[in-house]
Design an enzyme around this catalytic site. Structure first.
Site, PDB file in Angstrom:
ATOM      1  N   ASP A 167      34.777   7.715  17.128  1.00  0.00           N
ATOM      2  CA  ASP A 167      33.646   6.868  18.301  1.00  0.00           C
ATOM      3  C   ASP A 167      32.828   7.026  18.694  1.00  0.00           C
ATOM      4  O   ASP A 167      34.399   8.430  19.123  1.00  0.00           O
ATOM      5  CB  ASP A 167      33.945   5.433  18.827  1.00  0.00           C
ATOM      6  CG  ASP A 167      33.016   4.099  19.034  1.00  0.00           C
ATOM      7  OD1 ASP A 167      32.883   3.092  18.588  1.00  0.00           O
ATOM      8  OD2 ASP A 167      32.367   4.770  19.322  1.00  0.00           O
ATOM      9  N   ASP A 170      29.555  11.109  17.866  1.00  0.00           N
ATOM     10  CA  ASP A 170      28.483  10.933  16.683  1.00  0.00           C
ATOM     11  C   ASP A 170      28.555  10.846  15.361  1.00  0.00           C
ATOM     12  O   ASP A 170      28.456  12.505  15.003  1.00  0.00           O
ATOM     13  CB  ASP A 170      26.631  11.715  17.537  1.00  0.00           C
ATOM     14  CG  ASP A 170      26.138  10.387  17.397  1.00  0.00           C
ATOM     15  OD1 ASP A 170      25.946   9.952  16.120  1.00  0.00           O
ATOM     16  OD2 ASP A 170      24.800  10.914  18.473  1.00  0.00           O
ATOM     17  N   VAL A 171      28.807  10.133  14.478  1.00  0.00           N
ATOM     18  CA  VAL A 171      28.491  10.394  12.856  1.00  0.00           C
ATOM     19  C   VAL A 171      27.153  11.370  12.431  1.00  0.00           C
ATOM     20  O   VAL A 171      27.195  10.958  11.592  1.00  0.00           O
ATOM     21  CB  VAL A 171      28.674   9.122  12.074  1.00  0.00           C
ATOM     22  CG1 VAL A 171      30.099   8.438  12.616  1.00  0.00           C
ATOM     23  CG2 VAL A 171      27.846   7.939  12.648  1.00  0.00           C
ATOM     24  N   SER A 187      24.786  -5.403   6.177  1.00  0.00           N
ATOM     25  CA  SER A 187      24.814  -6.986   6.199  1.00  0.00           C
ATOM     26  C   SER A 187      23.892  -7.833   5.791  1.00  0.00           C
ATOM     27  O   SER A 187      23.060  -7.222   4.773  1.00  0.00           O
ATOM     28  CB  SER A 187      23.581  -6.609   7.765  1.00  0.00           C
ATOM     29  OG  SER A 187      22.748  -7.084   8.081  1.00  0.00           O
ATOM     30  N   TYR A 220      16.557  -1.705   9.862  1.00  0.00           N
ATOM     31  CA  TYR A 220      18.314  -1.717   9.408  1.00  0.00           C
ATOM     32  C   TYR A 220      18.502  -2.534   8.505  1.00  0.00           C
ATOM     33  O   TYR A 220      18.763  -2.135   7.871  1.00  0.00           O
ATOM     34  CB  TYR A 220      18.468  -2.709  11.506  1.00  0.00           C
ATOM     35  CG  TYR A 220      20.050  -3.677  10.864  1.00  0.00           C
ATOM     36  CD1 TYR A 220      20.580  -2.663  11.567  1.00  0.00           C
ATOM     37  CD2 TYR A 220      20.426  -4.352  10.370  1.00  0.00           C
ATOM     38  CE1 TYR A 220      22.117  -3.372  12.030  1.00  0.00           C
ATOM     39  CE2 TYR A 220      21.119  -4.951  10.461  1.00  0.00           C
ATOM     40  CZ  TYR A 220      22.628  -4.082  10.719  1.00  0.00           C
ATOM     41  OH  TYR A 220      23.400  -4.273  10.815  1.00  0.00           O
ATOM     42  N   LYS A 266      21.013  -0.874   5.595  1.00  0.00           N
ATOM     43  CA  LYS A 266      21.795  -1.114   5.016  1.00  0.00           C
ATOM     44  C   LYS A 266      21.847  -2.203   3.861  1.00  0.00           C
ATOM     45  O   LYS A 266      22.584  -2.153   3.138  1.00  0.00           O
ATOM     46  CB  LYS A 266      22.008  -3.077   5.902  1.00  0.00           C
ATOM     47  CG  LYS A 266      22.856  -2.809   7.471  1.00  0.00           C
ATOM     48  CD  LYS A 266      23.924  -1.751   7.742  1.00  0.00           C
ATOM     49  CE  LYS A 266      24.653  -2.450   8.767  1.00  0.00           C
ATOM     50  NZ  LYS A 266      25.596  -1.452   8.610  1.00  0.00           N
TER      51      LYS A 266
HETATM   52  N1  LIG Z   1      28.256  -8.445  14.525  1.00  0.00           N
HETATM   53  C1  LIG Z   1      27.611  -8.679  13.441  1.00  0.00           C
HETATM   54  O1  LIG Z   1      27.580  -9.553  13.193  1.00  0.00           O
HETATM   55  C2  LIG Z   1      27.011  -7.877  12.334  1.00  0.00           C
HETATM   56  C3  LIG Z   1      26.517  -8.251  11.186  1.00  0.00           C
HETATM   57  C4  LIG Z   1      25.971  -7.179  10.383  1.00  0.00           C
HETATM   58  C5  LIG Z   1      26.880  -6.026  10.473  1.00  0.00           C
HETATM   59  N2  LIG Z   1      27.287  -5.648  11.170  1.00  0.00           N
HETATM   60  C6  LIG Z   1      27.709  -3.964  11.434  1.00  0.00           C
HETATM   61  O2  LIG Z   1      29.147  -4.082  11.838  1.00  0.00           O
HETATM   62  C7  LIG Z   1      29.467  -2.919  12.475  1.00  0.00           C
HETATM   63  C8  LIG Z   1      30.003  -3.110  13.656  1.00  0.00           C
HETATM   64  O3  LIG Z   1      29.275  -3.875  14.396  1.00  0.00           O
HETATM   65  P1  LIG Z   1      29.992  -4.702  15.603  1.00  0.00           P
HETATM   66  O4  LIG Z   1      29.052  -5.580  15.436  1.00  0.00           O
HETATM   67  O5  LIG Z   1      31.432  -4.122  15.747  1.00  0.00           O
HETATM   68  O6  LIG Z   1      29.053  -3.645  17.064  1.00  0.00           O
HETATM   69  P2  LIG Z   1      29.743  -2.568  18.291  1.00  0.00           P
HETATM   70  O7  LIG Z   1      28.878  -3.000  18.721  1.00  0.00           O
HETATM   71  O8  LIG Z   1      31.246  -3.782  18.471  1.00  0.00           O
HETATM   72  O9  LIG Z   1      30.446  -1.535  17.569  1.00  0.00           O
HETATM   73  C9  LIG Z   1      30.100  -0.741  16.598  1.00  0.00           C
HETATM   74  C10 LIG Z   1      30.712   0.264  17.477  1.00  0.00           C
HETATM   75  O10 LIG Z   1      30.727   1.693  16.514  1.00  0.00           O
HETATM   76  C11 LIG Z   1      29.585   2.982  17.100  1.00  0.00           C
HETATM   77  N3  LIG Z   1      28.739   3.687  17.041  1.00  0.00           N
HETATM   78  C12 LIG Z   1      27.410   2.788  16.681  1.00  0.00           C
HETATM   79  N4  LIG Z   1      26.826   4.083  16.713  1.00  0.00           N
HETATM   80  C13 LIG Z   1      27.432   4.864  16.502  1.00  0.00           C
HETATM   81  C14 LIG Z   1      27.522   6.690  15.976  1.00  0.00           C
HETATM   82  N5  LIG Z   1      26.587   7.310  15.467  1.00  0.00           N
HETATM   83  N6  LIG Z   1      28.320   7.398  16.219  1.00  0.00           N
HETATM   84  C15 LIG Z   1      29.740   7.424  16.553  1.00  0.00           C
HETATM   85  N7  LIG Z   1      29.795   6.039  16.755  1.00  0.00           N
HETATM   86  C16 LIG Z   1      28.965   4.607  16.937  1.00  0.00           C
HETATM   87  C17 LIG Z   1      29.825   2.388  18.877  1.00  0.00           C
HETATM   88  O11 LIG Z   1      29.934   2.965  19.929  1.00  0.00           O
HETATM   89  C18 LIG Z   1      30.654   1.277  18.918  1.00  0.00           C
HETATM   90  O12 LIG Z   1      32.023   1.244  19.469  1.00  0.00           O
HETATM   91  C19 LIG Z   1      27.594  -1.946  12.060  1.00  0.00           C
HETATM   92  O13 LIG Z   1      27.243  -0.848  11.439  1.00  0.00           O
HETATM   93  C20 LIG Z   1      27.078  -3.420  12.272  1.00  0.00           C
HETATM   94  O14 LIG Z   1      25.624  -3.099  11.636  1.00  0.00           O
HETATM   95  C21 LIG Z   1      27.404  -5.621  11.995  1.00  0.00           C
END
Ligand SMILES: NC(=O)c1ccc[n+]([C@@H]2O[C@H](COP(=O)([O-])OP(=O)(O)OC[C@H]3O[C@@H](n4cnc5c(N)ncnc54)[C@H](O)[C@@H]3O)[C@@H](O)[C@H]2O)c1
Length: 293
Positions: A54, A81-82, A163, A176, A180
């Site tokens: 992360d 950072d990825v 998503s 996005y 996605k």
């Molecule tokens: N929460 C939802 O409803 C939902 C729905 C569809 C898809 N998603 C996807 O699920 C995944 C996880 O999201 P979440 O809801 O747990 O969000 P979140 O914000 O709780 O967690 C995401 C984590 O990814 C890390 N991150 C983001 N960009 C980064 C980068 N460039 N390099 C390294 N780390 C990075 C952040 O620091 C964070 O800890 C994401 O890809 C999001 O798009 C979430």
């Protein structure tokens, strides 16, 4: 087949006494919180060695500690950072060292949304979404190729997190949604390139509404801070707390009438990675409580 034999075949406890992923190593990006953190914990609980990746070093360390406090040496942190190419190489190298030369699972989960309507999305908003959700997963898979294009008869699984915005589109999320949707094509291509000779499985999981900071009220003030210092406000503008009794109206489009928890989302990821899904490959699995059916 006698019932007791059938039981032995399907029983997790009998077949996997040390967990579904014993002796396997998993990289989970974005594992510092939300869905990724729960995924890291569940994989560790099922015996995997987990690489908590992360950009948020503090949160990643807290997740790894929560695992190692229960199962020592089950998790390491590789923070970064990825979207940084040199970080991707470090991540793969450290994961392979931790896994005694092997990596079995990648969950490309790191991500966030940077919303805007089409006529107002800036180039930076656009490019950032593709960098995080498409280029980074591709580069991670490419860098990890030597650990997936192998014939040691051990399972290899890649999961991309998508998503419903990518599958169905979503107003205010052109960048996005495009990104996605992009991982669906990447996933299917991995399945076709690395399935035949190496047995690698690749699947996409598209989430609906999961309760993390991405879907909380924007007014809560959560921000994503990129490694170049760019700050992006996270959340849904004006999202109100749903009072007991109002669920039918608030969640009318979700047949289960509620959002999913991060742990429920993580369970789907772990299920798809597990041996129970050994013949599921190249698919996009929607985890939405039934929304969009
Ligand atoms: N929460 C939802 O409803 C939902 C729905 C569809 C898809 N998603 C996807 O699920 C995944 C996880 O999201 P979440 O809801 O747990 O969000 P979140 O914000 O709780 O967690 C995401 C984590 O990814 C890390 N991150 C983001 N960009 C980064 C980068 N460039 N390099 C390294 N780390 C990075 C952040 O620091 C964070 O800890 C994401 O890809 C999001 O798009 C979430």
């Amino acid at each position: 087949m006698a019932p007791q034999d059938r039981l032995a075949q399907v029983s997790s406890h009998l077949n996997f006494p040390r967990g579904l992923f014993h002796n396997q190593t998993a990289i989970i990006t974005g594992a510092g919180q939300g869905i990724g953190a729960e995924t890291a914990r569940l994989f560790a609980n099922e015996g995997a060695k987990v690489v908590v990746a992360d950009v948020d070093d503090e949160k990643a360390n807290a997740v790894a500690k929560s695992i190692n406090d229960i199962a020592p040496n089950r998790a390491i942190v590789v923070s970064g950072d990825v979207t940084n190419a040199s970080y991707i190489n470090t991540l793969v190298q450290k994961a392979a060292e931790f896994g005694d030369g092997k990596i079995h699972i990648i969950v490309n989960n790191a991500g966030f949304a940077w919303d805007g309507v089409i006529h107002k999305i800036t180039d930076k908003q656009w490019d950032t979404m593709l960098a995080v959700h498409n280029t980074a997963p591709f580069k991670l898979v490419r860098a990890a190729a030597p650990y997936f294009r192998v014939k040691d008869k051990e399972p290899r699984v890649i999961i991309q997190i998508s998503s419903t915005s990518g599958i169905h589109g979503n107003a205010g999320q052109a960048n996005y949604a495009l990104a996605k949707a992009g991982v669906v094509g990447l996933t299917k291509t991995i399945a076709k390139e690395w399935g035949p000779q190496f047995g690698v499985r690749a699947n996409t999981i598209a989430f609906g509404y999961i309760t993390t900071r991405l879907t909380a009220a924007k007014e809560n003030g959560a921000t994503y801070v990129a490694s170049d210092g760019t700050k992006v406000a996270l959340g849904i503008p004006g999202r109100k707390e749903v009072k007991a009794g109002d669920e039918a109206k608030a969640y009318a489009e979700i047949p289960l009438r509620r959002p999913g928890s991060p742990e429920e989302a993580a369970r789907a990821i772990v299920a798809v990675a597990s041996p129970w899904f050994s013949y599921v490959n190249g698919e996009t699995i929607e985890v939405t409580g039934g929304r969009n059916i």
